[in-house]
Scaffold this motif. Structure first.
Motif, PDB file in Angstrom:
ATOM      1  N   ILE A  90     -43.510  30.502  29.635  1.00 35.39           N
ATOM      2  CA  ILE A  90     -44.545  29.572  30.065  1.00 35.39           C
ATOM      3  C   ILE A  90     -44.082  29.438  31.787  1.00 35.39           C
ATOM      4  N   SER A  91     -44.192  28.987  32.187  1.00 30.89           N
ATOM      5  CA  SER A  91     -43.526  28.458  34.311  1.00 30.89           C
ATOM      6  C   SER A  91     -43.248  27.014  33.696  1.00 30.89           C
ATOM      7  N   TRP A  92     -41.976  26.877  33.676  1.00 29.85           N
ATOM      8  CA  TRP A  92     -41.132  26.042  33.537  1.00 29.85           C
ATOM      9  C   TRP A  92     -41.547  24.688  34.802  1.00 29.85           C
ATOM     10  N   PRO A  93     -41.745  25.522  35.826  1.00 37.43           N
ATOM     11  CA  PRO A  93     -42.218  24.326  37.165  1.00 37.43           C
ATOM     12  C   PRO A  93     -43.794  23.607  36.565  1.00 37.43           C
ATOM     13  N   ARG A  94     -44.393  24.397  35.500  1.00 35.77           N
ATOM     14  CA  ARG A  94     -45.931  23.983  35.194  1.00 35.77           C
ATOM     15  C   ARG A  94     -45.895  22.328  34.546  1.00 35.77           C
ATOM     16  N   GLY A 100     -35.163  15.002  34.426  1.00 33.22           N
ATOM     17  CA  GLY A 100     -35.805  13.182  33.749  1.00 33.22           C
ATOM     18  C   GLY A 100     -37.587  12.923  33.809  1.00 33.22           C
ATOM     19  N   THR A 101     -37.928  13.665  34.774  1.00 34.73           N
ATOM     20  CA  THR A 101     -39.746  12.981  35.007  1.00 34.73           C
ATOM     21  C   THR A 101     -40.190  13.280  33.451  1.00 34.73           C
ATOM     22  N   SER A 102     -41.195  12.765  33.222  1.00 37.14           N
ATOM     23  CA  SER A 102     -42.258  13.133  32.039  1.00 37.14           C
ATOM     24  C   SER A 102     -42.595  14.430  32.396  1.00 37.14           C
ATOM     25  N   GLN A 103     -43.313  15.367  30.812  1.00 36.90           N
ATOM     26  CA  GLN A 103     -43.283  16.291  31.015  1.00 36.90           C
ATOM     27  C   GLN A 103     -45.152  15.700  31.234  1.00 36.90           C
ATOM     28  N   ASN A 104     -45.046  17.374  32.596  1.00 38.03           N
ATOM     29  CA  ASN A 104     -46.939  17.676  33.151  1.00 38.03           C
ATOM     30  C   ASN A 104     -47.948  18.207  31.944  1.00 38.03           C
ATOM     31  N   GLU A 105     -48.495  17.282  31.430  1.00 41.08           N
ATOM     32  CA  GLU A 105     -49.616  17.293  30.682  1.00 41.08           C
ATOM     33  C   GLU A 105     -50.650  18.359  31.306  1.00 41.08           C
ATOM     34  N   ALA A 106     -50.501  18.925  32.217  1.00 39.98           N
ATOM     35  CA  ALA A 106     -52.108  19.539  32.431  1.00 39.98           C
ATOM     36  C   ALA A 106     -50.948  20.169  32.564  1.00 39.98           C
ATOM     37  N   PHE A 153     -33.113  22.729  30.148  1.00 42.16           N
ATOM     38  CA  PHE A 153     -34.657  23.708  29.788  1.00 42.16           C
ATOM     39  C   PHE A 153     -34.494  23.383  28.678  1.00 42.16           C
ATOM     40  N   VAL A 154     -33.299  22.267  28.218  1.00 45.67           N
ATOM     41  CA  VAL A 154     -33.400  22.567  26.326  1.00 45.67           C
ATOM     42  C   VAL A 154     -34.470  21.095  26.275  1.00 45.67           C
ATOM     43  N   ALA A 155     -34.331  20.290  27.519  1.00 45.93           N
ATOM     44  CA  ALA A 155     -35.111  19.313  27.326  1.00 45.93           C
ATOM     45  C   ALA A 155     -36.808  19.958  27.312  1.00 45.93           C
ATOM     46  N   PHE A 156     -36.839  21.330  28.132  1.00 46.38           N
ATOM     47  CA  PHE A 156     -37.947  21.827  28.425  1.00 46.38           C
ATOM     48  C   PHE A 156     -38.480  22.730  27.488  1.00 46.38           C
TER      49      PHE A 156
END
Ligand code: FCB
Length: 453
Positions: A90-94, A100-106, A153-156
């Motif tokens: 999984i590409s973390w920058p995607r 602290g931003t919200s996750q990127n649904e795309a 990383f734990v949040a990711f």
């Protein structure tokens, strides 16, 4: 020396257990391309590749295999080969564009669709969370040397495992922490390109800590999760039988293998290596080692080549050196070909660490492929490498090592990090101009082996 013998087809799928996992591995940055699509932000590899001199052919993963768009065709190849599993990262920058931003649904949607595509094709998805493409915004705050990256990383991990955990049961936290730490921060040949031993050891500690703290998160989010880590491990030989070389090999083993296996299996960092590290030793908080030693469901072993080690009093801190042993069979990369090394390594891991279940999460070879006039790629050497390593794995199983699966590196030729597109590891040839895929002889052999009943 390159030995070009043709290996007889005397290995059968039925020599392995019925539920044996047969897969191929890939990683996001090496195949996806589409670096500005779907809200993806910059990774350390985009940045590193943009600096002249870092990548041998001056390339980057900006296009790679265009897998971001062509994944259905690539998964079709996996199905055609007869795989029952597919390991991807999984590409973390995607997924997160800032702290602290919200996750990127795309980004999550992309992987969710791909997981559905795997299941439709009978491929069990195996996720690697970190295969080296750290978001650049984290590097700007110190990267893995900064303890805050562990929390990120734990949040990711939490976001990805919540989203995919209804369908993905097999999870690998990190791919090859040794490479993340040492290639990225000591010898500087990988992103972020730093050269500092203390930084490398601190990175290593935080990577292992982030692994340990993520395992319970995955287990909380994913019913029936099986969680492990993939380590690059090496069978070692001393350059001579002298006691000096044997001792040097032990020290080298300390940082190459034991530095990871010991803490993961509850022994803490090896005391002999810590002593040699001196001031470069990492800062460790009291509960860290317990967190790192969280019990695992399996150990992933990435095996490519063995190493020969010599005593070298001038080469600090380990006072050892890896030498190119003369007259060895080698791949085009110069990596020694040693299936026996794989058997010996697996037996050693079993004997010293009792990991329960082992998967070979990567194994493969690079040779200079030639496209014939009829468009075929008859990569006899890669095919033989594959067959001989499957034999070696079967030998290890025969000696009582509990290997339950094998993932060939790689499904496709791809962006081979600092080597760019100069090193092809695929069972499938990729023409990087046209993006045409052609299954090579090695891939056709794997297909015949897997489909033989
Ligand atoms: C491993 C990496 C993988 C690939 C192979 C050839 O160390 O995990 O991404 O580069 O080597």
């Amino acid at each position: 020396m390159t030995i070009q013998t043709d290996t007889p087809f005397n290995l059968k799928r039925r020599d392995f257990a019925n539920d044996f996992v047969w897969g191929c591995s890939t990683s996001a940055y090496q195949i996806e391309g589409a670096i500005a699509e779907g809200g993806r932000v910059e990774s350390i590899w985009d940045k590193f590749a943009a600096q002249p001199g870092n990548i041998r052919d001056g390339s980057s993963g900006a296009q790679a295999c265009d897998h971001y768009r062509r994944w259905p065709e690539d998964l079709d190849i996996g199905k055609e080969l007869g795989l029952n599993a597919y390991r991807f990262s999984i590409s973390w920058p995607r997924i997160f564009s800032g702290v602290g931003t919200s996750q990127n649904e795309a980004g999550l949607d992309f992987y969710s669709r791909m997981v559905d595509g795997m299941l439709e094709r009978g491929l069990d998805p195996w996720v690697t969370l970190y295969h080296w493409d750290l978001p650049q915004y984290l590097q700007e705050q110190g990267g893995w040397a900064n303890r805050a990256t562990v929390d990120a990383f734990v949040a990711f991990t939490d976001a990805v495992s919540r989203r995919l955990g209804d369908r993905v049961k097999n999870w690998i936290t990190h791919n090859e922490p040794w490479c993340t730490a040492m290639h990225g921060n000591l010898d500087g040949v990988h992103a972020p390109g730093l050269k500092d031993f203390g930084t490398a050891l601190q990175v290593c500690h935080h990577v292992l800590l982030s692994h340990g703290l993520s395992v319970p998160v995955i287990r909380a989010n994913v019913p029936d999760a099986k969680v492990g880590i993939a380590l690059s491990l090496h069978h070692l030989r001393p350059a001579t039988e002298s006691q000096d070389d044997i001792d040097a090999m032990f020290r080298h083993d300390g940082l190459r293998n034991r530095w990871f296996l010991d803490p993961l299996y509850g022994r803490g960092y090896p005391a002999d290596v810590l002593q040699l590290c001196g001031d470069a030793a990492p800062v460790i908080h009291p509960a860290d080692m317990d967190a790192i030693a969280v019990p695992l469901d399996f150990l992933g072993v990435n095996y490519y080549f063995p190493e020969v080690v010599k005593n070298d009093p001038d080469n600090l801190p380990l006072r050892s050196r890896v030498i190119a042993f003369p007259d060895c069979e080698r791949t085009a990369f110069g990596w020694e070909v040693s299936p026996e090394g794989m058997t010996a390594l697996l037996q050693r891991i079993q004997r010293d660490y009792h990991p329960g279940i082992i998967y070979i999460t990567e194994n493969g070879s690079t040779y200079d492929d030639v496209v014939n006039e009829d468009g075929a790629i008859d990569d006899v050497q890669r095919k033989n490498y594959l067959i001989r390593h499957l034999h070696a794995m079967r030998d290890a199983i025969g000696h009582g090592v509990n290997v339950k699966g094998y993932f060939a590196w790689s499904l496709l030729d791809n962006f081979e990090w600092a080597e760019g597109y100069l090193r092809r590891f695929g069972l499938t040839y990729v023409n990087f101009q046209t993006q045409k895929r052609t299954v090579k002889l090695s891939g056709r052999w794997y297909r015949d082996f897997l489909n033989h009943r």
